[in-house]
Design an enzyme around this catalytic site. Sequence first.
Site, PDB file in Angstrom:
ATOM      1  N   VAL A 259       0.446  -1.355   0.022  1.00  0.00           N
ATOM      2  CA  VAL A 259      -0.337   0.423   0.611  1.00  0.00           C
ATOM      3  C   VAL A 259       0.896   0.742   0.092  1.00  0.00           C
ATOM      4  CG1 VAL A 259      -1.565   1.243   1.139  1.00  0.00           C
ATOM      5  CG2 VAL A 259      -1.596  -0.772   1.145  1.00  0.00           C
ATOM      6  N   ASP A 260       2.008   1.475   0.833  1.00  0.00           N
ATOM      7  CA  ASP A 260       3.123   2.363   1.032  1.00  0.00           C
ATOM      8  C   ASP A 260       3.429   2.954  -0.593  1.00  0.00           C
ATOM      9  OD1 ASP A 260       3.316   4.745   2.590  1.00  0.00           O
ATOM     10  OD2 ASP A 260       5.283   3.790   3.766  1.00  0.00           O
ATOM     11  N   ASP A 261       4.110   2.089  -0.813  1.00  0.00           N
ATOM     12  CA  ASP A 261       4.508   1.828  -2.328  1.00  0.00           C
ATOM     13  C   ASP A 261       3.768   2.756  -3.026  1.00  0.00           C
ATOM     14  OD1 ASP A 261       7.527   1.025  -3.311  1.00  0.00           O
ATOM     15  OD2 ASP A 261       7.165  -0.044  -1.401  1.00  0.00           O
TER      16      ASP A 261
ATOM     17  N   HIS B  68      -0.056   9.082   3.394  1.00  0.00           N
ATOM     18  CA  HIS B  68       0.437   8.566   2.627  1.00  0.00           C
ATOM     19  C   HIS B  68      -0.774   8.394   2.189  1.00  0.00           C
ATOM     20  CE1 HIS B  68       4.752   7.691   3.976  1.00  0.00           C
ATOM     21  NE2 HIS B  68       4.723   8.913   4.054  1.00  0.00           N
TER      22      HIS B  68
END
Length: 648
Positions: A399-401, A471
């Site tokens: 999810v972060d990437d 993010h």
Amino acid sequence: MTMQADRDATTELWEPTPAALALDRAVARLRALQHADGWWKGELETNVTIDAEDLLMRQFLGIRTARETEWTARWIRTKQRPDGSWATFHEGPPDLSTTVEAYLALRLAGDSPAAPHLVRARAVILALGGVERTRVFTHLWLALFGLWPWDELPVVPVEQILLPTWLPLSVHDFACWARQTIVPIAVLMALRPQSDLGFEIAELYGGGPAQQGGAPPDAASPAAYPLVTRAGRRALLGGGLDKVLHILERHHPRRLREHALRRAEGWIVERQEADGSWGGIQPPWVYSLMALHALGRPVDEPVMRLGLAGWQRFTVEEPGPDGPVRRMEACQSPVWDTALALVALGDAGVGSDDPMVARAVDWIVGEEIGARGDWRVRRPGLAPGGWAFEFDNDFYPDVDDTAEVVLGLERVGAGGTAAAERGVNWVVGMQCRDGGWAAFDAENTSTLPLALPFCDFGAVTDPPSADVTAHVVEMLALTGRGQTSAARAGLAWLLREQEPDGSWFGRWGANHVYGTGAALPALVAVGVHPAETPVRRGVAWLEEVQNPDGGWGEDLRSYREPSARGRGTSTASQTAWALLGLLAAGEAGSPAVRRGIEWLVEHQEDDGGWDEPEYTGTGFPGDFYINYHLYRLVFPVSALARYVRSAP
């Protein structure tokens, strides 16, 4: 061209500010570091455990060479501190398990136990309790070479692979990095193979009782990262469960064990990535190779050959003070680094019409993952999309990437593509019921894995975190989705998770400076006014922990010691994180921001970058840390650019 600050609107004559000049130098440095194919990748530096275990794995597989051993041993020696110890991060405290594994590697390289550097290491090991007090993973390595009894290891039954996903303690109750590691370890524990190091280590035993699993890990942040709530009850549960598992291990049905081993072997082979890795990270990679070898696969068998060739690409070789050195990266971060570089360049006014950015956009869009990975277990109806951290990791996009890739594309004016839309939709579908987002899985919050004595090192579940959620919320706002139900739920989650001191916990970066530097821009982007209380409290905390020199730093001890929150040597990346939070909150003209910008300008190197030996990345809070070599450049570029754009 990057933006230049403080132009006089009434005249064509203007003088670039020190911040603008520093920004131009930093952007030029970033340009110079781009690969011809379009990506960026800074080294991902960890500790010598990775290098020691590389030599131990090669010894186990029978492929260790004199050159690899000599060059790696030389590197390990350079990282020993004057007191004889090795640490898990720059200027960190002595770490017993790391020191024991480094000692083993140097003995394997032929260093005499009477050599002064090993005498000092042995003194540290004994002072910290001897090998009896090392973590379970170190005991496992010792068991593989006949130096620790298998019966004294906590049991990880290979039959666990047969449990359906809905049952407690199935492999899907563990975070993706943990399940990929536990399955091959369970194979090794079932087969109990034994190789030979060629020496004994009686000198490292302290004479105390063996620890089976150790104590539960200390609390990091019970609210934001619930590792150890009700630790005593869980320890009691885990101890009782381990006793039961030891009994079952002695009396397992033979046919069931054989079936489980076949299933585990298939599971491991199915999850090998195109580059030969498992998850693109060291722990499952080395254990999978050893497990498959223990199952009878020779090193020249195709799966093994592909795995070893891929691992070789994670090697860093360079000159050292006493000759060439060799070390291993525990992982590689090209997608993450490229996404952050795009965000930084977009902040600096470099758009998609720039050839450098165009190459990066083409490359990163091509890295979109269209396969259904393990995440489908919790989200079976969700369409695939998104990005992983590494070159190849199709089973585990994160999810972060994905959020940062979409943010980067938007920043440089290349958003709105079909790939970005699929990524956004996948991220929204991965939202947890409580409104937050985790890194790799949804609803991966069972507390049962945390009770197992085996799990004495590193996070083994993947609950939502403030940095990832921030993010995502910022991404949703930037793509016009700031008022959707997903964004509002994410905002509510972030507001609930603000710490009493006004900060936010940082799961994947160190630590509260990272979490707060991510949360404040997200709150403002989604519509929280900078004058509102949550933003003011975050600003006040950042101002309170600013160092006298104008920078910000947070020592990694803050994961275990609340008094260390926001306290530490100033670093470029952490100073930039704090500035990003303050700038989002409308503090461009504040003394704190001015002093932070001055710190960045004054500490910039001649090549346009910054020096940063400190580790500011987090693998496992409290246990495993990372120095991302590109952090010291991309985040200062963003901070300087946003300041230049908004400074009065």
